[in-house]
Design a protein around this motif. Sequence first.
Motif, PDB file in Angstrom:
ATOM      1  N   LEU A   2       9.595 -50.298 -29.878  1.00 47.27           N
ATOM      2  CA  LEU A   2       9.012 -49.065 -29.351  1.00 47.27           C
ATOM      3  C   LEU A   2       8.200 -48.393 -30.460  1.00 47.27           C
ATOM      4  CD1 LEU A   2      12.047 -47.726 -27.300  1.00 47.27           C
ATOM      5  CD2 LEU A   2       9.952 -48.758 -26.417  1.00 47.27           C
ATOM      6  N   THR A   3       7.044 -48.960 -30.702  1.00 42.44           N
ATOM      7  CA  THR A   3       6.178 -48.454 -31.764  1.00 42.44           C
ATOM      8  C   THR A   3       5.608 -47.094 -31.378  1.00 42.44           C
ATOM      9  OG1 THR A   3       4.252 -49.551 -30.826  1.00 42.44           O
ATOM     10  CG2 THR A   3       5.536 -50.796 -32.454  1.00 42.44           C
ATOM     11  N   ASP A   4       5.077 -46.398 -32.381  1.00 48.41           N
ATOM     12  CA  ASP A   4       4.485 -45.080 -32.134  1.00 48.41           C
ATOM     13  C   ASP A   4       3.422 -45.140 -31.047  1.00 48.41           C
ATOM     14  OD1 ASP A   4       6.108 -44.041 -34.105  1.00 48.41           O
ATOM     15  OD2 ASP A   4       4.563 -44.060 -35.645  1.00 48.41           O
ATOM     16  N   SER A   5       2.679 -46.232 -30.995  1.00 48.07           N
ATOM     17  CA  SER A   5       1.559 -46.326 -30.056  1.00 48.07           C
ATOM     18  C   SER A   5       2.000 -46.419 -28.590  1.00 48.07           C
ATOM     19  CB  SER A   5       0.669 -47.527 -30.403  1.00 48.07           C
ATOM     20  OG  SER A   5       1.388 -48.729 -30.248  1.00 48.07           O
ATOM     21  N   ILE A   6       3.227 -46.850 -28.334  1.00 47.17           N
ATOM     22  CA  ILE A   6       3.671 -46.961 -26.938  1.00 47.17           C
ATOM     23  C   ILE A   6       4.846 -46.055 -26.594  1.00 47.17           C
ATOM     24  CG2 ILE A   6       2.838 -49.316 -26.644  1.00 47.17           C
ATOM     25  CD1 ILE A   6       5.745 -50.251 -26.956  1.00 47.17           C
ATOM     26  N   LYS A  12       7.198 -40.832 -21.090  1.00 44.81           N
ATOM     27  CA  LYS A  12       6.590 -40.223 -19.899  1.00 44.81           C
ATOM     28  C   LYS A  12       6.931 -41.022 -18.644  1.00 44.81           C
ATOM     29  CE  LYS A  12       2.728 -37.884 -22.101  1.00 44.81           C
ATOM     30  NZ  LYS A  12       1.272 -37.819 -22.281  1.00 44.81           N
ATOM     31  N   TYR A  13       6.968 -42.316 -18.773  1.00 49.01           N
ATOM     32  CA  TYR A  13       7.314 -43.165 -17.632  1.00 49.01           C
ATOM     33  C   TYR A  13       8.766 -42.929 -17.214  1.00 49.01           C
ATOM     34  CZ  TYR A  13       7.258 -47.140 -14.520  1.00 49.01           C
ATOM     35  OH  TYR A  13       7.334 -47.931 -13.402  1.00 49.01           O
ATOM     36  N   ILE A  14       9.663 -42.837 -18.187  1.00 50.92           N
ATOM     37  CA  ILE A  14      11.069 -42.559 -17.890  1.00 50.92           C
ATOM     38  C   ILE A  14      11.204 -41.185 -17.216  1.00 50.92           C
ATOM     39  CG2 ILE A  14      13.328 -42.082 -18.936  1.00 50.92           C
ATOM     40  CD1 ILE A  14      12.638 -44.286 -21.019  1.00 50.92           C
ATOM     41  N   TYR A  15      10.450 -40.212 -17.700  1.00 51.56           N
ATOM     42  CA  TYR A  15      10.443 -38.886 -17.094  1.00 51.56           C
ATOM     43  C   TYR A  15      10.068 -38.982 -15.609  1.00 51.56           C
ATOM     44  CZ  TYR A  15       9.361 -33.900 -16.557  1.00 51.56           C
ATOM     45  OH  TYR A  15       9.328 -32.595 -16.142  1.00 51.56           O
ATOM     46  N   GLY A  16       9.036 -39.767 -15.322  1.00 47.86           N
ATOM     47  CA  GLY A  16       8.599 -39.952 -13.945  1.00 47.86           C
ATOM     48  C   GLY A  16       9.656 -40.609 -13.079  1.00 47.86           C
ATOM     49  N   ILE A  17      10.344 -41.597 -13.610  1.00 46.73           N
ATOM     50  CA  ILE A  17      11.411 -42.267 -12.863  1.00 46.73           C
ATOM     51  C   ILE A  17      12.518 -41.271 -12.536  1.00 46.73           C
ATOM     52  CG2 ILE A  17      13.231 -44.032 -12.963  1.00 46.73           C
ATOM     53  CD1 ILE A  17      11.309 -45.635 -14.815  1.00 46.73           C
ATOM     54  N   LEU A  18      12.900 -40.462 -13.524  1.00 42.43           N
ATOM     55  CA  LEU A  18      13.952 -39.470 -13.289  1.00 42.43           C
ATOM     56  C   LEU A  18      13.548 -38.484 -12.194  1.00 42.43           C
ATOM     57  CD1 LEU A  18      14.998 -38.838 -16.981  1.00 42.43           C
ATOM     58  CD2 LEU A  18      16.421 -39.869 -15.203  1.00 42.43           C
ATOM     59  N   GLU A  20      11.419 -39.017  -9.788  1.00 43.18           N
ATOM     60  CA  GLU A  20      11.396 -39.773  -8.532  1.00 43.18           C
ATOM     61  C   GLU A  20      12.797 -39.935  -7.945  1.00 43.18           C
ATOM     62  OE1 GLU A  20      10.607 -44.334  -8.013  1.00 43.18           O
ATOM     63  OE2 GLU A  20       8.683 -43.307  -8.316  1.00 43.18           O
ATOM     64  N   LYS A  21      13.783 -40.016  -8.818  1.00 45.51           N
ATOM     65  CA  LYS A  21      15.179 -40.205  -8.387  1.00 45.51           C
ATOM     66  C   LYS A  21      15.903 -38.871  -8.180  1.00 45.51           C
ATOM     67  CE  LYS A  21      15.187 -44.734  -8.841  1.00 45.51           C
ATOM     68  NZ  LYS A  21      15.449 -45.634  -7.743  1.00 45.51           N
ATOM     69  N   ASN A  22      15.124 -37.776  -8.154  1.00 47.58           N
ATOM     70  CA  ASN A  22      15.682 -36.432  -7.956  1.00 47.58           C
ATOM     71  C   ASN A  22      16.649 -36.007  -9.054  1.00 47.58           C
ATOM     72  OD1 ASN A  22      14.245 -35.920  -5.516  1.00 47.58           O
ATOM     73  ND2 ASN A  22      15.706 -37.263  -4.475  1.00 47.58           N
ATOM     74  N   CYS A  23      16.346 -36.437 -10.282  1.00 53.24           N
ATOM     75  CA  CYS A  23      17.088 -35.984 -11.450  1.00 53.24           C
ATOM     76  C   CYS A  23      16.263 -34.901 -12.147  1.00 53.24           C
ATOM     77  CB  CYS A  23      17.346 -37.155 -12.402  1.00 53.24           C
ATOM     78  SG  CYS A  23      18.438 -38.402 -11.698  1.00 53.24           S
ATOM     79  N   PHE A  24      16.843 -34.274 -13.146  1.00 51.95           N
ATOM     80  CA  PHE A  24      16.203 -33.160 -13.828  1.00 51.95           C
ATOM     81  C   PHE A  24      16.076 -33.456 -15.320  1.00 51.95           C
ATOM     82  CE2 PHE A  24      19.036 -31.902 -10.387  1.00 51.95           C
ATOM     83  CZ  PHE A  24      18.105 -31.437  -9.478  1.00 51.95           C
ATOM     84  N   PRO A  25      14.986 -34.113 -15.730  1.00 49.99           N
ATOM     85  CA  PRO A  25      14.823 -34.455 -17.146  1.00 49.99           C
ATOM     86  C   PRO A  25      14.699 -33.206 -18.013  1.00 49.99           C
ATOM     87  CG  PRO A  25      12.916 -35.157 -15.849  1.00 49.99           C
ATOM     88  CD  PRO A  25      13.876 -34.542 -14.909  1.00 49.99           C
ATOM     89  N   VAL A  26      15.430 -33.186 -19.117  1.00 51.21           N
ATOM     90  CA  VAL A  26      15.405 -32.069 -20.055  1.00 51.21           C
ATOM     91  C   VAL A  26      14.758 -32.501 -21.365  1.00 51.21           C
ATOM     92  CG1 VAL A  26      16.840 -30.414 -21.341  1.00 51.21           C
ATOM     93  CG2 VAL A  26      17.478 -31.081 -18.999  1.00 51.21           C
ATOM     94  N   ALA A  27      15.151 -33.658 -21.893  1.00 51.57           N
ATOM     95  CA  ALA A  27      14.587 -34.161 -23.148  1.00 51.57           C
ATOM     96  C   ALA A  27      14.654 -35.682 -23.160  1.00 51.57           C
ATOM     97  CB  ALA A  27      15.342 -33.596 -24.352  1.00 51.57           C
ATOM     98  N   ILE A  28      13.576 -36.298 -23.638  1.00 54.56           N
ATOM     99  CA  ILE A  28      13.521 -37.754 -23.810  1.00 54.56           C
ATOM    100  C   ILE A  28      12.857 -37.998 -25.151  1.00 54.56           C
ATOM    101  CG2 ILE A  28      12.637 -39.950 -22.928  1.00 54.56           C
ATOM    102  CD1 ILE A  28      12.428 -38.544 -20.156  1.00 54.56           C
ATOM    103  N   ASN A  29      13.525 -38.743 -26.002  1.00 56.43           N
ATOM    104  CA  ASN A  29      12.961 -39.074 -27.310  1.00 56.43           C
ATOM    105  C   ASN A  29      13.780 -40.210 -27.910  1.00 56.43           C
ATOM    106  OD1 ASN A  29      11.155 -38.892 -29.419  1.00 56.43           O
ATOM    107  ND2 ASN A  29      12.160 -37.164 -30.397  1.00 56.43           N
TER     108      ASN A  29
END
Length: 134
Positions: A2-6, A12-18, A20-29
Amino acid sequence: MLTDSIRERVHKYIYGILNEKNCFPVAINGTKDHVHILFGFGPTICIADLMRDIKRSSALILNNEIHSYLKFSWQEGYGAFTVGYRELNNVYHYILNQEDHHKTKKFRDEYLEILNENGVEYKNEYVFEFYDED
């Protein structure tokens, strides 16, 4: 991998999945070798199914975008921990500061420390696949 470039695109993709699944993303890193996700979810969400979907979908998108002879795949398994309201702010900041935090402590060492401190039994050979953290 998971390089800086990707990394930001994966988050952001994980945020979108959450969402879509009716979850509430707070932080992803995370860093080059792991991702932390802090999110809320309703009682009908099965964590195992959600993690499967996140891993499968994000691996597919990564492999379509990076066009490498090496195929990206997530390691089997995951860690899931509940967070109380009083710890929410600390966990939020911990996740946002992953790169700085792991300059002083390797993720594997920290993860095993958390398991040990909380009395979680595990077999060391099943906790992580071997990889080069440096």
